[in-house]
Motif scaffolding. Structure first.
Motif, PDB file in Angstrom:
ATOM      1  N   SER A  33      32.732   9.180  14.147  1.00 19.15           N
ATOM      2  CA  SER A  33      32.760  10.464  14.810  1.00 19.15           C
ATOM      3  C   SER A  33      33.888  11.339  14.390  1.00 19.15           C
ATOM      4  CB  SER A  33      32.466  10.272  16.297  1.00 19.15           C
ATOM      5  OG  SER A  33      33.750   9.535  16.879  1.00 19.15           O
ATOM      6  N   LYS A  34      33.885  12.621  14.753  1.00 19.77           N
ATOM      7  CA  LYS A  34      34.922  13.426  14.242  1.00 19.77           C
ATOM      8  C   LYS A  34      35.680  13.382  15.367  1.00 19.77           C
ATOM      9  CE  LYS A  34      32.210  16.468  10.786  1.00 19.77           C
ATOM     10  NZ  LYS A  34      33.200  16.420   9.877  1.00 19.77           N
ATOM     11  N   SER A  35      37.145  13.222  15.036  1.00 21.38           N
ATOM     12  CA  SER A  35      37.984  13.462  16.001  1.00 21.38           C
ATOM     13  C   SER A  35      38.487  14.929  16.390  1.00 21.38           C
ATOM     14  CB  SER A  35      39.320  12.593  15.954  1.00 21.38           C
ATOM     15  OG  SER A  35      39.867  12.844  14.367  1.00 21.38           O
ATOM     16  N   THR A  36      38.265  15.612  15.318  1.00 19.83           N
ATOM     17  CA  THR A  36      38.586  17.030  15.212  1.00 19.83           C
ATOM     18  C   THR A  36      37.567  17.942  14.463  1.00 19.83           C
ATOM     19  OG1 THR A  36      39.946  17.239  13.383  1.00 19.83           O
ATOM     20  CG2 THR A  36      41.096  16.858  15.380  1.00 19.83           C
ATOM     21  N   VAL A  37      37.470  19.204  14.967  1.00 15.97           N
ATOM     22  CA  VAL A  37      36.492  20.209  14.150  1.00 15.97           C
ATOM     23  C   VAL A  37      36.520  19.829  12.830  1.00 15.97           C
ATOM     24  CG1 VAL A  37      35.867  22.340  13.739  1.00 15.97           C
ATOM     25  CG2 VAL A  37      36.250  21.671  16.031  1.00 15.97           C
ATOM     26  N   ARG A  38      37.787  19.611  11.982  1.00 16.21           N
ATOM     27  CA  ARG A  38      38.181  19.594  10.719  1.00 16.21           C
ATOM     28  C   ARG A  38      38.165  18.305  10.230  1.00 16.21           C
ATOM     29  NH1 ARG A  38      43.307  23.344   9.758  1.00 16.21           N
ATOM     30  NH2 ARG A  38      42.835  22.762   7.688  1.00 16.21           N
ATOM     31  N   SER A  39      37.787  17.174  11.056  1.00 20.35           N
ATOM     32  CA  SER A  39      37.794  15.891  10.558  1.00 20.35           C
ATOM     33  C   SER A  39      36.713  15.862   9.362  1.00 20.35           C
ATOM     34  CB  SER A  39      37.577  15.012  11.634  1.00 20.35           C
ATOM     35  OG  SER A  39      38.640  14.989  12.443  1.00 20.35           O
ATOM     36  N   ASN A  64      45.200  12.973   5.721  1.00 18.34           N
ATOM     37  CA  ASN A  64      44.674  12.415   6.980  1.00 18.34           C
ATOM     38  C   ASN A  64      43.178  12.965   7.406  1.00 18.34           C
ATOM     39  OD1 ASN A  64      44.805  15.122   7.429  1.00 18.34           O
ATOM     40  ND2 ASN A  64      45.681  15.093   9.620  1.00 18.34           N
ATOM     41  N   SER A 124      41.509  15.799   6.627  1.00 17.36           N
ATOM     42  CA  SER A 124      41.121  16.712   7.353  1.00 17.36           C
ATOM     43  C   SER A 124      40.729  17.990   6.315  1.00 17.36           C
ATOM     44  CB  SER A 124      42.397  17.469   8.075  1.00 17.36           C
ATOM     45  OG  SER A 124      42.713  16.726   9.116  1.00 17.36           O
ATOM     46  N   TYR A 125      39.609  18.771   6.633  1.00 11.05           N
ATOM     47  CA  TYR A 125      39.200  19.692   5.955  1.00 11.05           C
ATOM     48  C   TYR A 125      39.867  20.997   5.551  1.00 11.05           C
ATOM     49  CZ  TYR A 125      35.594  23.404   4.978  1.00 11.05           C
ATOM     50  OH  TYR A 125      34.771  24.551   4.566  1.00 11.05           O
ATOM     51  N   ASP A 132      49.429  25.048   6.980  1.00 10.37           N
ATOM     52  CA  ASP A 132      48.190  24.297   7.070  1.00 10.37           C
ATOM     53  C   ASP A 132      48.543  23.098   6.408  1.00 10.37           C
ATOM     54  OD1 ASP A 132      45.590  23.510   7.690  1.00 10.37           O
ATOM     55  OD2 ASP A 132      44.673  24.897   6.589  1.00 10.37           O
ATOM     56  N   TYR A 133      47.301  22.010   6.647  1.00 10.29           N
ATOM     57  CA  TYR A 133      47.573  20.735   5.881  1.00 10.29           C
ATOM     58  C   TYR A 133      47.583  20.904   4.526  1.00 10.29           C
ATOM     59  CZ  TYR A 133      45.517  18.878  10.177  1.00 10.29           C
ATOM     60  OH  TYR A 133      45.224  18.450  11.588  1.00 10.29           O
TER      61      TYR A 133
END
Length: 341
Positions: free
Chosen positions: A121-127, A249, A251-252, A283-284
């Motif tokens: 499952s996605k922990s954040t919207v960008r996962s 990590n 992230s998108y 950003d990342y």
């Protein structure tokens, strides 16, 4: 017969494309010339197309290699009757067949695999989940595993899913016996490496110049059945194209390809096999080796991704990538060789 022509002209080009651009300018003039009234046999177009929309290029254009369908030819006569130029036209409906067999570059959107027996499952919207981009891989030194031990990310290329594309600088001083590949970031699920192929122009002392390598997987340990290759691009992404890449990590990251001169202001040069993209400030940061994933600018509704770059370094939100399109022919040749050995 009435038909529509779409002549694609590159507004922004690299220095080595000047000859092509000059020819395109000439073709643009030929397409727009008016037929002289005093000599109706001069000027105009010879040949017919059906009612579909077409892309037309000079027949020597490298972009034609990325289409599977055979191009149709038209002859353009100059208004002074001194020049006859031949152009090759490909239906736009065949854009999705570029650089693949129809299975490459497809993002997964549902029914993801379980990891360690647990549903993802996605922990954040960008996962980004495992299998979401089913060409993602990670390269480790043997017996040194964990998120902080990844040498580099990699990208599966080729229909057989047995080759991973990554920066050559990540493997400097290492042999195939030293590294393994994981598709889960999991030490209990790794694949041995059969061979490592560095690009012949790569030199360790000139870090990040022509920085690309192919990692060939062992055939006794196949990649997971859910893996599939990314599509390969034979042309650079157009300036202002929005692409995506992924951080360490998972992230998108949404990133934009700028004008070539912007890249050169950061000493990122096409002549060294490089392109760049710009991400939002603070950003990342893309993980080294992750692909710069772009969709075909003319098919934005298709969820098909092309690897335009391989992430190398990031400074001030500008990431340097190995420009995949410059090595397209080399990659394809090596994939063909690997398939027969």
């Amino acid at each position: 017969m009435k038909f529509w022509l779409l002549l694609i002209l590159a507004a922004f080009i690299y220095a080595e494309d000047i000859r092509i651009r000059q020819a395109e300018v000439k073709l643009e003039a030929l397409f727009t010339e008016e037929i002289p009234k005093d000599n109706p046999n001069c000027g105009g177009i010879e040949g017919e197309l059906d009612d579909n929309c077409y892309e037309c290029y000079i027949c020597e254009d490298e972009r034609l290699k990325t289409y599977k369908s055979e191009a149709k030819q038209l002859k353009l006569k100059s208004a002074d009757c001194k020049t006859v130029s031949t152009v090759c036209c490909v239906p736009q409906e065949n854009l999705s067949t570029r650089s693949g067999d129809g299975t490459c570059g497809k993002k997964k959107t549902e029914n993801f695999i379980s990891v360690h027996g647990k549903t993802q499952s996605k922990s954040t919207v960008r996962s980004v989940l495992i299998e979401e981009y089913p060409w993602r891989a990670w390269i480790y030194r043997k017996e040194q595993y964990g998120d902080d031990k990844v040498l580099c990310a990699g990208t599966v290329v080729g229909e057989r899913s047995e080759v991973v594309m990554t920066p050559a600088s990540c493997l400097q001083g290492l042999t195939s016996d030293d590294v393994v590949v994981s598709f889960f970031k999991d030490k209990n699920d790794v694949t041995d490496v059969r061979s490592i192929i560095n690009h012949p122009s790569y030199t360790p002392s000139k870090k990040h110049e022509h920085d690309i390598a192919l990692v060939v997987l062992s055939r006794s340990q196949r990649a997971p059945s859910w893996t599939s290759p990314v599509c390969l691009s034979a042309t650079p992404p157009l300036p202002a194209t929005t692409c995506v890449t992924i951080s360490d990590n998972n992230s998108y990251i949404s990133t934009v390809v700028p004008l070539p001169k912007k890249c050169e202001s950061f000493n990122i040069r096409s002549a060294l096999g490089q392109i760049c993209s710009v991400s939002p400030l603070n950003d990342y940061v893309p993980q080294k080796g992750e692909a710069l994933l772009c969709q075909d600018e003319l098919r934005q509704t298709d969820d098909i991704y092309f690897a335009a770059g391989i992430a190398l370094t990031t400074k001030e939100s500008v990431t340097t990538y190995t420009a995949v399109y410059q090595y397209y022919d080399w990659i394809i040749d090596k994939l063909n060789e690997i398939a027969t050995t």
